[in-house]
Write a protein that holds these residues in place. Structure first.
Motif, PDB file in Angstrom:
ATOM      1  N   TYR A   1       0.841  -1.207   0.000  1.00 58.81           N
ATOM      2  CA  TYR A   1       0.000   0.000   0.000  1.00 58.81           C
ATOM      3  C   TYR A   1       0.877   1.259   0.000  1.00 58.81           C
ATOM      4  O   TYR A   1       0.590   2.238  -0.686  1.00 58.81           O
TER       5      TYR A   1
ATOM      6  N   LYS B   1       2.535   1.941  -3.355  1.00 57.87           N
ATOM      7  CA  LYS B   1       1.595   2.550  -4.306  1.00 57.87           C
ATOM      8  C   LYS B   1       1.333   4.015  -3.950  1.00 57.87           C
ATOM      9  O   LYS B   1       1.382   4.896  -4.807  1.00 57.87           O
ATOM     10  N   GLN B   2       1.051   4.260  -2.683  1.00 59.59           N
ATOM     11  CA  GLN B   2       0.718   5.623  -2.273  1.00 59.59           C
ATOM     12  C   GLN B   2       1.856   6.604  -2.580  1.00 59.59           C
ATOM     13  O   GLN B   2       1.628   7.764  -2.924  1.00 59.59           O
TER      14      GLN B   2
ATOM     15  N   THR C   1      -4.371   5.015  -3.691  1.00 59.01           N
ATOM     16  CA  THR C   1      -4.111   4.789  -2.261  1.00 59.01           C
ATOM     17  C   THR C   1      -3.985   6.101  -1.482  1.00 59.01           C
ATOM     18  O   THR C   1      -3.164   6.230  -0.577  1.00 59.01           O
TER      19      THR C   1
ATOM     20  N   HIS D   1      -1.219   4.663   5.047  1.00 57.43           N
ATOM     21  CA  HIS D   1      -2.074   4.225   3.940  1.00 57.43           C
ATOM     22  C   HIS D   1      -3.521   4.027   4.372  1.00 57.43           C
ATOM     23  O   HIS D   1      -4.331   3.549   3.583  1.00 57.43           O
TER      24      HIS D   1
ATOM     25  N   ASP E   1      -7.516  -5.219  -6.225  1.00 56.75           N
ATOM     26  CA  ASP E   1      -6.570  -4.102  -6.316  1.00 56.75           C
ATOM     27  C   ASP E   1      -6.552  -3.283  -5.039  1.00 56.75           C
ATOM     28  O   ASP E   1      -6.292  -2.080  -5.053  1.00 56.75           O
ATOM     29  N   ARG E   2      -6.788  -3.906  -3.916  1.00 52.98           N
ATOM     30  CA  ARG E   2      -6.991  -3.112  -2.702  1.00 52.98           C
ATOM     31  C   ARG E   2      -5.772  -2.305  -2.305  1.00 52.98           C
ATOM     32  O   ARG E   2      -5.885  -1.292  -1.640  1.00 52.98           O
ATOM     33  N   GLU E   3      -4.595  -2.733  -2.756  1.00 52.59           N
ATOM     34  CA  GLU E   3      -3.397  -1.953  -2.415  1.00 52.59           C
ATOM     35  C   GLU E   3      -3.376  -0.599  -3.133  1.00 52.59           C
ATOM     36  O   GLU E   3      -2.563   0.254  -2.812  1.00 52.59           O
ATOM     37  N   HIS E   4      -4.273  -0.441  -4.094  1.00 51.17           N
ATOM     38  CA  HIS E   4      -4.385   0.832  -4.812  1.00 51.17           C
ATOM     39  C   HIS E   4      -5.455   1.721  -4.186  1.00 51.17           C
ATOM     40  O   HIS E   4      -5.754   2.790  -4.709  1.00 51.17           O
ATOM     41  N   ILE E   5      -6.030   1.260  -3.103  1.00 54.55           N
ATOM     42  CA  ILE E   5      -7.164   1.959  -2.494  1.00 54.55           C
ATOM     43  C   ILE E   5      -6.836   2.199  -1.020  1.00 54.55           C
ATOM     44  O   ILE E   5      -6.180   1.381  -0.383  1.00 54.55           O
ATOM     45  N   VAL E   6      -7.279   3.329  -0.495  1.00 55.47           N
ATOM     46  CA  VAL E   6      -7.037   3.633   0.915  1.00 55.47           C
ATOM     47  C   VAL E   6      -7.696   2.564   1.790  1.00 55.47           C
ATOM     48  O   VAL E   6      -8.848   2.200   1.577  1.00 55.47           O
ATOM     49  N   GLN E   7      -6.945   2.081   2.755  1.00 58.99           N
ATOM     50  CA  GLN E   7      -7.445   1.016   3.643  1.00 58.99           C
ATOM     51  C   GLN E   7      -8.210   1.635   4.815  1.00 58.99           C
ATOM     52  O   GLN E   7      -7.696   2.548   5.465  1.00 58.99           O
TER      53      GLN E   7
END
Lengths: 345, 345, 345, 345
Positions: free
Chosen positions: B228, B231-232, C92, D76, D129-135
């Motif tokens: 994460y 990517k960020q 992210t 993240h 693709d969750r690593e491309h999205i804010v957790q």
């Protein structure tokens, strides 16, 4: 125990408590848009002879520094300061937390010279790889410094000239500004400071208020949207009138400078007593903080009756301590301290 | 003009170009989830004898440092490094831009000693006002350092022991790691580095790749959600396989170390020639960077045929320059340089 | 398995590989200061008829967006975008990680209208408490959008006019710009984009390059010190010439647009086949991404031979998938896909 | 003009002014380490039946939210909240300025349901693709909400259970907590809130104090080094005892809840009067804020005598306004208002 370790040991000057009490049930709009904030701003503009300046009231010093520096710099820029500058050593990295490197320059007495700033600037722009290095973007000074020392009018004038030549906004942290203005060596005025600096703050927390700092922005290019930044940084007090009321009080009948004179006179008594006793002072401070160099035995004796700050260990088993006076210091306590310095140390 | 100013003047080792060409029309999933990245990770884990390590591939060094430090620290923590550390001087404040103060310690040779780290740690925790000061949160070292110097096994062992005692993750920036491993004085191995550091990277950009750094995380507590952060921070390459393919190549048949030996051998020839000529070397580097101290006349002569970096001006009108060899340096050029040192300087 | 899930499955167009190979042993200075970057910049300025524009080369899209937005905004400002904008959903939180709120506006097709931007702006400035709300500071659009849709010249003209009226810099993310320019419905040119936007990037990663995006800054006020920000954000490639060489290739003999036409023509074949089969397309895309709405049985059949992206579940048990063509797609595979759509779905 | 536009129009409850005056010349150490802060902490721990909790005093709400969220999240991660949550709409992007995306969920009444949080969590973790999205990293709720609505014990219990199952710290913003506890529908207690939340704050600014919020951390894993973050964020008051004294007063003899009952009783009178008059209330608030839906004529009439906040325009030319009562509201004014609602609207 007589406490002398800082200048924020008590609440507020009684007149401030009185005015807060009197106005307590007034209804005012929030966030600094009330009439007390307007009055206080006018009083400050007037004291600074800066009718065009913007005045904002914030709660504390670290917060004020963070808001100002965040507002002024672009992301790739850093702030030049003396290595002892408060932003460099005692704000838990608040400036870095907002994304900016502090660029500390060596300094013996806590002051920055125009020559040192120019050298730092030139070093940056003469480097072929300068895009890989943080760009100097503004200059931070504190007056009085963290060491109690003060800028002369000539020094501030030189710094200001240089900063304007180099397009580096000059910011003065005045957490203890009143004590500087009340120093026997002082040749600066609020008016000169307002003319020479682009932005500066007049501290309240350490000079009679419960809390609060009055930020003055004289440079037109630094004014835009400043209140957004105050809010974003968590520095906008809901009941802003509390700040307005306090600064109205401090800037009425010169209370601000009167209470500082009280503190500085007492500090000068302490300084003179140490000097007469042959005890060195680590910095030559003419303000409300004094920094005697003591040995272990002297510290032990003093600690029986007084509280003070441990400042710095020296190589030769000596220690620098800090003693502060304030608007609230009882002259009787200082007389007792001077007696004890003479007789017991 | 024979260029020796850096170790990233050419493209990539021919074998890397060959493998990129061969695999060009393969179809792979993106973002480092392809089979080449998996193979390369396995080869690196194997070379480090660290079967449990996580391996990530990033594009460049500044980026890798920023992602690592951002991931490891909490907001109030800073990273200890030598004052000459790359993160302190040559990354445009990338660490501060992510919110963290760099805590530089004085260093003559670019290395950090365990004693210096302990003193910094103790100074923090013995301060009564420590909550007003940035807390040391991790230790950054570079190996070889920016000055070409290297840690011995004993030094790294001591640093590692201390960091574990103090719960400070130890991070090694290996932008030029291969050149360190190939140094004649070297007594470290990838296996030892993986055992002693919590996280480190094996540089590709300066050692044969077009670009790319292989980050190895051995400490289990630092592994979570790392992708994460990659990517960020804008450090996740869409066609991640480009990194996998390059490190597959470098870690096959020990290419990584072979090309470094080539560079270091040539650098040792240069070093010896300067020494025999009586020209001082500013740092005692046994790696691919050499730092002779020259006068203006010598620099003028050298600059007719060779390019090099200007490193530092010394007070006595002398200048330190940097000459680099790399996997790509032509031995004939070095022979010519040595001849010119002997005959023309 | 025929892979169609993205447009970054292969390496680079063979001409790019060829040029990287040819130039591999050239020696060049680093960080984008080499002759290939200069040539590529000139070719791009020429293609955009923007002789005064600044051109910078970065490695990837998330990185480029982060550097641009960080450079343009002040701390209290946010960036307006469509709710489906890449910066809002698939990076992210890279923009927030640099301190800025993304201000998403509802959008059916992924585009922003001038009317929606005006409404957002007016809502902000008509709020009495606006200092408590993030200020709109710039506008982000993607062209083609993440949904494959494109702006018409008229739409972009309107948006541009409005942005200039409101002093909001207009930034266009052109990750797939070539595919937009090659769309049958397209009436935009690079020249118009350069005239109407303040800053935009021409994507390489998804359109023939190994990696790389060419950022074009036409607005003079956005140019200052931009390279510092590239470095700070970890986006400055050491061997910058790799980017220069790739964009030299793409902007020679119109390769950039030719390879996009190849992809778009194949995508139009796929689109037409779905339409003829009576299968809905979720967005009306005239670019290289197509979004058919399929039921579970159709997906199962297709998945036997083809890979694709799962895009979105719809309420009625149907699913939107994404199929991409690219410069590298084999026409024979598309013919086979069209046959299978007609015969098996 | 009778002012009802907010609940921070006056200074502080007279008992607070009295205690500030009495203690004004006491000498105490700074930064919240004084005896008043200790006493107040004990009183709060006691009221919450949470003997192990950490209590910190901060100056304002935006600041408290920023410090808490910055301390809890990794870079993240984002914070889930209702779309109307204060952090999402009225803090000038303070959370984003510290690097974190706010993840707003749709909400009619300002509350978050356990089901909505679970859906958000599941959507994240089911995305390839969750690593491309804010957790999602924590959950923010306000109680009462910005709309005056309140959670039931059952709702908070469900949310708490879910958050613990998903390892998402639950944070409750209690800027107006006392008014929630005093609501006629309330079945929550401070004890339950302390048991069900990981961290929450008890608002002072809007409930009788000059300023100040008492933060309670019950989750052991969130306690570490918290004071560093308070300092870094500019939220550590030099004369911390001002906060201690105020909360000592509020938590002695249940003053905190008594003054809230006063306000809520008056608000219920207003609510009932609107209802009896047939005027809709936009939210069903049982706390000190009421949101009648008025037409232009009604607003004009009311504005002749009363000040109120403009909340929201509705499509049918109606407008939602906000009326607030507080600890300071004069019952006679409310009686007059009710009369005017009945007779003039």
């Amino acid at each position: 125990m007589i406490r002398l370790e800082s200048d924020y040991l008590e609440g507020a000057h009684p007149l401030i408590i009185e005015h807060l009490t009197e106005t307590n049930m007034e209804q005012t709009p929030g966030y600094g848009t009330d009439v007390h904030c307007q009055n206080a701003s006018n009083l400050i503009r007037s004291a600074c002879r800066a009718p065009e300046a913007d005045v904002h009231f914030l709660v504390g010093g670290t917060q004020t520094n963070a808001v100002v520096i965040t507002s002024v710099l672009r992301p790739h820029q850093g702030v030049i300061c003396a290595e002892t500058g408060h932003i460099n050593v005692h704000e838990t990295g608040a400036i870095e937390a907002r994304g900016h490197k502090v660029l500390p320059l060596p300094s013996q007495d806590g002051k920055l010279s125009a020559a040192a700033v120019r050298a730092c600037y030139d070093a940056h722009y003469s480097d072929n790889d300068r895009e890989h290095i943080v760009q100097p973007g503004m200059v931070y000074i504190s007056h009085p410094t963290e060491n109690g020392t003060t800028y002369t009018a000539k020094e501030l004038e030189e710094l200001s000239c240089l900063c304007r030549e180099l397009s580096l906004p000059l910011y003065l942290d005045g957490a203890r500004l009143s004590y500087g203005l009340a120093a026997p060596v002082n040749d600066l005025s609020l008016e000169m400071i307002a003319r020479l600096c682009d932005i500066f703050y007049i501290g309240g927390t350490k000079t009679g208020a419960l809390f609060g700092e009055a930020l003055v922005i004289t440079s037109p290019s630094l004014k835009k949207d400043f209140r957004y930044l105050i809010k974003q940084q968590g520095a906008m007090l809901a009941k802003g009138r509390l700040l307005g009321i306090q600064f109205e009080t401090l800037f009425t009948d010169e209370l601000y400078i009167q209470i500082a004179r009280h503190a500085v006179n007492l500090a000068m008594d302490i300084k003179k007593t140490f000097q007469e006793k042959g005890i060195a002072l680590y910095y030559d401070s003419c303000t409300n903080q004094q920094f005697p160099v003591l040995n272990k035995q002297q510290i032990k004796v003093l600690a029986e009756t007084y509280s003070f700050s441990h400042w710095k260990d020296l190589p030769d088993d000596k220690t620098v301590i800090r003693l502060c006076t304030s608007w609230a210091t009882d002259p009787e306590y200082v007389r007792q301290l001077c007696r004890d310095i003479r007789e017991k140390l």
